[in-house]
Design a protein around this motif. Structure first.
Motif, PDB file in Angstrom:
ATOM      1  N   SER A  39      11.253 -22.959 -15.215  1.00  0.00           N
ATOM      2  CA  SER A  39      12.010 -23.602 -16.278  1.00  0.00           C
ATOM      3  C   SER A  39      12.208 -25.083 -15.992  1.00  0.00           C
ATOM      4  O   SER A  39      12.066 -25.935 -16.885  1.00  0.00           O
ATOM      5  N   SER A  40      12.515 -25.415 -14.736  1.00  0.00           N
ATOM      6  CA  SER A  40      12.708 -26.815 -14.349  1.00  0.00           C
ATOM      7  C   SER A  40      11.407 -27.599 -14.481  1.00  0.00           C
ATOM      8  O   SER A  40      11.406 -28.752 -14.939  1.00  0.00           O
ATOM      9  N   ALA A  41      10.303 -26.985 -14.074  1.00  0.00           N
ATOM     10  CA  ALA A  41       9.002 -27.660 -14.155  1.00  0.00           C
ATOM     11  C   ALA A  41       8.623 -27.945 -15.599  1.00  0.00           C
ATOM     12  O   ALA A  41       8.104 -29.021 -15.923  1.00  0.00           O
ATOM     13  N   ALA A  42       8.890 -27.008 -16.489  1.00  0.00           N
ATOM     14  CA  ALA A  42       8.559 -27.191 -17.900  1.00  0.00           C
ATOM     15  C   ALA A  42       9.312 -28.376 -18.492  1.00  0.00           C
ATOM     16  O   ALA A  42       8.802 -29.074 -19.383  1.00  0.00           O
ATOM     17  N   GLY A  43      10.502 -28.649 -17.980  1.00  0.00           N
ATOM     18  CA  GLY A  43      11.295 -29.755 -18.481  1.00  0.00           C
ATOM     19  C   GLY A  43      10.764 -31.125 -18.079  1.00  0.00           C
ATOM     20  O   GLY A  43      11.233 -32.150 -18.579  1.00  0.00           O
ATOM     21  N   LEU A  44       9.756 -31.155 -17.187  1.00  0.00           N
ATOM     22  CA  LEU A  44       9.186 -32.427 -16.736  1.00  0.00           C
ATOM     23  C   LEU A  44       8.091 -32.943 -17.668  1.00  0.00           C
ATOM     24  O   LEU A  44       7.661 -34.092 -17.524  1.00  0.00           O
ATOM     25  N   VAL A  45       7.625 -32.124 -18.586  1.00  0.00           N
ATOM     26  CA  VAL A  45       6.562 -32.550 -19.500  1.00  0.00           C
ATOM     27  C   VAL A  45       7.023 -33.766 -20.293  1.00  0.00           C
ATOM     28  O   VAL A  45       8.098 -33.766 -20.900  1.00  0.00           O
ATOM     29  N   GLY A  46       6.221 -34.828 -20.259  1.00  0.00           N
ATOM     30  CA  GLY A  46       6.560 -36.064 -20.950  1.00  0.00           C
ATOM     31  C   GLY A  46       7.311 -37.055 -20.090  1.00  0.00           C
ATOM     32  O   GLY A  46       7.524 -38.203 -20.503  1.00  0.00           O
ATOM     33  N   SER A  47       7.709 -36.645 -18.872  1.00  0.00           N
ATOM     34  CA  SER A  47       8.453 -37.540 -17.981  1.00  0.00           C
ATOM     35  C   SER A  47       7.502 -38.383 -17.133  1.00  0.00           C
ATOM     36  O   SER A  47       6.388 -37.956 -16.813  1.00  0.00           O
ATOM     37  N   ASN A  48       7.944 -39.576 -16.770  1.00  0.00           N
ATOM     38  CA  ASN A  48       7.204 -40.424 -15.837  1.00  0.00           C
ATOM     39  C   ASN A  48       7.637 -40.054 -14.423  1.00  0.00           C
ATOM     40  O   ASN A  48       8.827 -40.110 -14.103  1.00  0.00           O
ATOM     41  N   VAL A  49       6.689 -39.684 -13.593  1.00  0.00           N
ATOM     42  CA  VAL A  49       7.016 -39.210 -12.253  1.00  0.00           C
ATOM     43  C   VAL A  49       6.136 -39.891 -11.216  1.00  0.00           C
ATOM     44  O   VAL A  49       5.090 -40.465 -11.531  1.00  0.00           O
ATOM     45  N   THR A  50       6.597 -39.833  -9.989  1.00  0.00           N
ATOM     46  CA  THR A  50       5.789 -40.234  -8.833  1.00  0.00           C
ATOM     47  C   THR A  50       5.709 -39.031  -7.913  1.00  0.00           C
ATOM     48  O   THR A  50       6.735 -38.420  -7.588  1.00  0.00           O
TER      49      THR A  50
END
Length: 226
Positions: A93-104
């Motif tokens: 669930s947490s991983a799915a919430g990262l879609v569209g986020s800018n990450v390093t």
């Protein structure tokens, strides 16, 4: 009905499982998986003990303690399975919430799938010679390539061929780079990847972040931007 010897209370005893009748001395995993079998063995022993050599009180106490320990272990295993399932659901669930986020993310690890694994490399300056070691989950080097690297961001793609020419299994692999310039001086090579999470692959044991051409395990996440 099972017959039991006075000298050996377990002789001839059979237990019925979902797949049929098996000897009491059969697969230990089948016995451990069915708590009722322990109770059956204990009560059978009590009913068929020899009148001339009854079960010692200390032995009986020890068996009761073992019986209770088995019960607690089975309950613990069930609880742990529930906790693991809940943790996996929370992580997904947490991983799915990262879609569209800018990450390093730490780009030293990449997922090999569909015939390729890609890493993002960023040498501080041009390297005349760079040794790229691909390692499996145990840290063993399974493939090595030597090539020159230009300065700046670039992508290195591995076709999955190991040193002996075989195709590696799908999974997560780590890249270690040792680079030197024309003068023989060491050249730092960064492998961090920054970008937007396009999607999250949840088909494996752990979620994988898809960032452009890079596929990085969720465990490699270092920072999340706006």
């Amino acid at each position: 009905m099972a017959t039991v010897s006075a000298t050996n209370p377990y002789a001839g005893l059979t237990t019925t499982t979902a797949t049929g009748t098996t000897p009491a001395s059969g697969n230990s995993q089948e016995i451990a998986g069915n708590f009722q079998q322990f109770l059956l063995l204990l009560t059978t022993q009590l009913k068929n003990q020899s009148p001339l050599d009854p079960l010692d009180t200390n032995q009986f106490t020890q068996q009761l303690v073992q019986f209770a320990s088995v019960e607690q272990q089975l309950k613990t295993n069930t609880s742990l399975s529930t906790l693991v399932a809940g943790a996996k659901a929370s992580t997904a669930s947490s991983a799915a919430g990262l879609v569209g986020s800018n990450v390093t993310v730490d780009g030293s690890s990449a997922v090999f799938t569909n015939g390729a694994a890609s890493w993002s490399l960023n040498p501080a300056k041009a390297a005349a010679s760079a040794i790229l070691n691909i390692k499996d989950s145990t840290g063993t080097t399974i493939a090595t390539q030597t090539k020159a690297l230009a300065a700046g961001q670039q992508t290195f793609t591995w076709d999955g061929r190991t040193a002996n020419g075989n195709l590696a299994a799908a999974g997560t692999y780590t890249l270690a780079v040792t680079a030197r310039d024309a003068a023989g001086q060491s050249v730092p090579v960064a492998t961090d990847v920054s970008g937007t999470v396009n999607s999250v692959d949840m088909t494996g044991e752990t979620p994988v972040l898809v960032i452009g051409a890079n596929r990085v395990p969720l465990s490699g996440l270092k920072s999340i931007g706006q």
